[in-house]
Design an enzyme around this catalytic site. Structure first.
Site, short mmCIF file in Angstrom:
data_model
loop_
_atom_site.label_atom_id
_atom_site.label_comp_id
_atom_site.label_asym_id
_atom_site.label_seq_id
_atom_site.Cartn_x
_atom_site.Cartn_y
_atom_site.Cartn_z
N THR A 1 15.57 -16.51 -23.45
CA THR A 1 15.76 -17.96 -23.40
C THR A 1 15.17 -18.39 -22.07
OG1 THR A 1 17.73 -17.83 -24.78
CG2 THR A 1 17.63 -19.71 -23.32
N THR B 1 14.96 -22.20 -26.19
CA THR B 1 14.87 -20.81 -26.64
C THR B 1 14.24 -20.64 -28.00
OG1 THR B 1 16.22 -18.83 -26.94
CG2 THR B 1 17.17 -20.87 -27.73
N ASN C 1 15.51 -17.83 -29.35
CA ASN C 1 16.56 -16.83 -29.47
C ASN C 1 16.08 -15.56 -28.79
OD1 ASN C 1 19.04 -15.80 -29.91
ND2 ASN C 1 18.67 -15.19 -32.02
N SER D 1 25.17 -20.31 -26.76
CA SER D 1 25.88 -20.11 -25.48
C SER D 1 25.16 -20.85 -24.35
CB SER D 1 25.91 -18.62 -25.12
OG SER D 1 26.58 -17.89 -26.09
N GLY E 1 19.88 -15.67 -21.11
CA GLY E 1 20.75 -14.49 -21.09
C GLY E 1 21.70 -14.37 -22.26
N1 GLY Z 1 20.07 -18.03 -28.82
C1 GLY Z 1 20.93 -17.90 -27.73
C2 GLY Z 1 21.89 -19.02 -27.60
O1 GLY Z 1 21.62 -20.10 -28.08
O2 GLY Z 1 22.94 -18.83 -27.06
#
Ligand code: GLY
Length: 556
Positions: free
Chosen positions: A363, A381, A383, A435, A455
């Site tokens: 990300t 991101t 992902n 997250s 992260g």
């Molecule tokens: N793809 C990681 C997040 O969105 O937390």
């Protein structure tokens, strides 16, 4: 003549001793090229939102593992007059998706289906998000903001050593999914430039046609065809219908700070609020940073918060997420009742509350403060690194694998080991739980800090520790960012430490108290890019040395 010499000396002396110019704006991101493009937009008179658009598009070119037009993200902002808000341009599940789409006929998870190739792709939100930001806050024409990224794609950039390593790591996967001729399978040596003419053309189409250039027409067709050929279900309606959403930030107080962060569909703001509120009564700064007691306190708060995350958090458009309850200080004080300084809690015995490898490359986050006083923090991101690895060859970009952020099977850990509940199960058009934690801190009613990090599941705890390093331990922002970090997420019941940064005795003492620590799971945690503004309105940007991150300034 002597008089002339005298004045010349005075002039030269004066010049040599002139004060360094004051920093009035800063852009800090994962790549120098992107930070430079962002700050140039501010130099041209653009605001932080203009710089955000230009930086984001530049990252899509020169940081293709996470910067993107095939993914999504979240923005937090604070305008110069103190308005705080967030924009959600997170990916959505395609309309043909369903709860069991990643399971075989026996109900078992089919390995790789939610992480690689067509079925793992959520409907991208980035381009719609950037146009939404521009509509509400942009001051320069969109054409001006996209042009530097077009030039960068056309002229190319030299990937850093870290980037070359990362591309090499995934090369076989790129070939197996996209064929031998795919752009990122070409043999790259140190110093070679990556030129992406297809992406330059895609950006030109977007420049000409606005967001329809991406969500309708030829590019949209290429996206759908590539996904279909790779076994996916995302269709043209999904692209046509994508809309970003302005959302109310999660707001909470921690001591004398006012903190704003991202709400659902991200878990970031709620978990950050929970952890900080759980530790607040303990006066953390009486325990030295990263001492055994400080680690215990934070780990136990993290354990309890990630446990709540698993049960209660998901897209609030589809479920009732009890935000107020989850961040209620009384509820959180109760959550810590089972905490003991004597021994570790066991994750098996911590249930969600009763309310009736280079992880970081996945990300990317950037922070911007402009000379008008506007602040923007964006985490965006695909992902995992390079997302689904599915590359839209004709368009020059990777597509995300964000579908894995859903609970693809209740109780089954995802890519980050996170366990999710029914509240985060796959449903058509729903956004998957994140997250990502772009965050703004105010002190005495004034902008004080903008920060965030990549992260995966560790994003929340890296943001948390950076905030604590500054406001509890009085560290300058760069030191706060550089400082070693650790992470706990309820399950797996294990404290992850950054390698070679925590003493053997400390680890032994923690183990003796029952904390589970597996050194083979230790890894670099996050890459925090932050801007701190002190009481005299002086800006300092901190680029995380864990990556190739870079800060650029405007001085006046
Ligand atoms: N793809 C990681 C997040 O969105 O937390």
């Amino acid at each position: 003549m002597i008089r002339l010499l005298f004045f010349l000396l005075i002039f030269l002396f004066g010049c040599n001793n002139s004060q360094p110019k004051k920093i009035v704006a800063a852009v800090v991101s994962a790549k120098k090229e992107a930070s430079e493009i962002g700050i140039k937009i501010i130099e041209k008179g653009g605001n932080a939102f203009d710089a955000m658009i230009a930086t984001d598009l530049a990252l899509a070119v020169c940081y293709p593992s996470a910067g993107n037009i095939g993914g999504g993200g979240f923005m937090i902002y604070r305008t110069s007059d103190g308005q705080v808000g967030t924009l959600d341009y997170r990916e959505k599940a395609p309309e043909k998706s369903n709860k069991d789409m990643f399971l075989d006929s026996d109900g078992n998870v089919i390995k790789g289906k939610s992480t690689i190739g067509g079925l793992s792709v959520g409907v991208p939100g980035t381009i719609a998000g950037l146009f939404e930001v521009h509509k509400r806050f942009g001051s320069l024409p969109f054409e001006t903001l996209i042009e530097p990224a077009i030039q960068l794609a056309r002229k190319g950039y030299v990937p850093t050593k870290n980037q070359l390593k990362n591309i090499e790591l995934y090369k076989d996967l790129f070939v197996s999914i996209n064929g031998k001729k795919t752009l990122f399978a070409s043999n790259l040596k140190e110093g070679d430039r990556i030129i992406n003419e297809a992406l330059a053309k895609t950006l030109e189409v977007i420049k000409e046609n606005g967001k329809d250039g991406f969500y309708k027409g030829e590019i949209a067709k290429h996206i759908v065809n590539n996904i279909k050929e790779s076994g996916g279900i995302l269709n043209i309606n999904d692209l046509n219908n994508y809309t970003p959403k302005w959302r109310t930030p999660i707001y909470f107080k921690y001591k004398d700070l006012d903190i704003y962060s991202m709400g659902p569909p991200s878990s970031g703001g709620i978990c950050l609020a929970q952890i900080l509120s759980m530790i607040e009564p303990y006066n953390l700064n009486q325990y030295p940073q990263n001492s055994i007691k400080a680690i215990q306190l934070l780990v136990e708060a993290q354990r309890r918060s990630y446990s709540d995350r698993s049960k209660f958090l998901g897209d609030s458009d589809y479920n009732n997420v009890p935000i107020d309850y989850l961040i209620n200080k009384y509820y959180l004080k109760n959550r810590m009742k089972s905490f003991s300084w004597e021994k570790a809690s066991i994750s098996e015995s911590i249930n969600p509350g009763d309310i009736s490898t280079f992880e970081s490359e996945e990300t990317t986050h950037y922070s911007i403060v402009d000379n008008y006083g506007n602040a923007v923090g964006v985490t965006t991101t695909l992902n995992s690194s390079f997302g689904s690895k599915l590359f839209v060859e004709q368009g020059g970009f990777f597509l995300n694998n964000q579908m894995d952020d859903f609970s693809i099977k209740i109780g089954q850990p995802n890519l980050y080991g996170l366990i999710g509940g029914d509240v985060n199960s796959v449903q058509p058009n729903k956004r998957m739980l994140s997250s990502m934690t772009p965050t703004i801190v105010e002190k005495d009613g004034k902008l004080s800090l903008v920060l965030g990090t990549p992260g995966g599941s560790t994003i929340i705890t890296s943001v948390l520790q950076t905030i604590l390093n500054i406001y509890e331990y009085g560290m300058p922002v760069q030191k706060a960012v550089n400082s070693p970090r650790f992470h706990h997420q309820w399950f797996p019941d294990n404290i992850v430490f950054e390698p070679n940064a925590f003493g053997e005795k400390l680890i032994k003492d923690l183990k003796r108290m029952g904390y589970k620590i597996d050194p083979s799971k230790n890894k670099i945690l996050g890459r925090v890019d932050a801007i701190y503004i002190n009481q005299d309105n002086l800006l300092t940007a901190a680029a995380d040395p864990r990556g190739d991150d870079n800060a650029q300034y405007l001085r006046e």
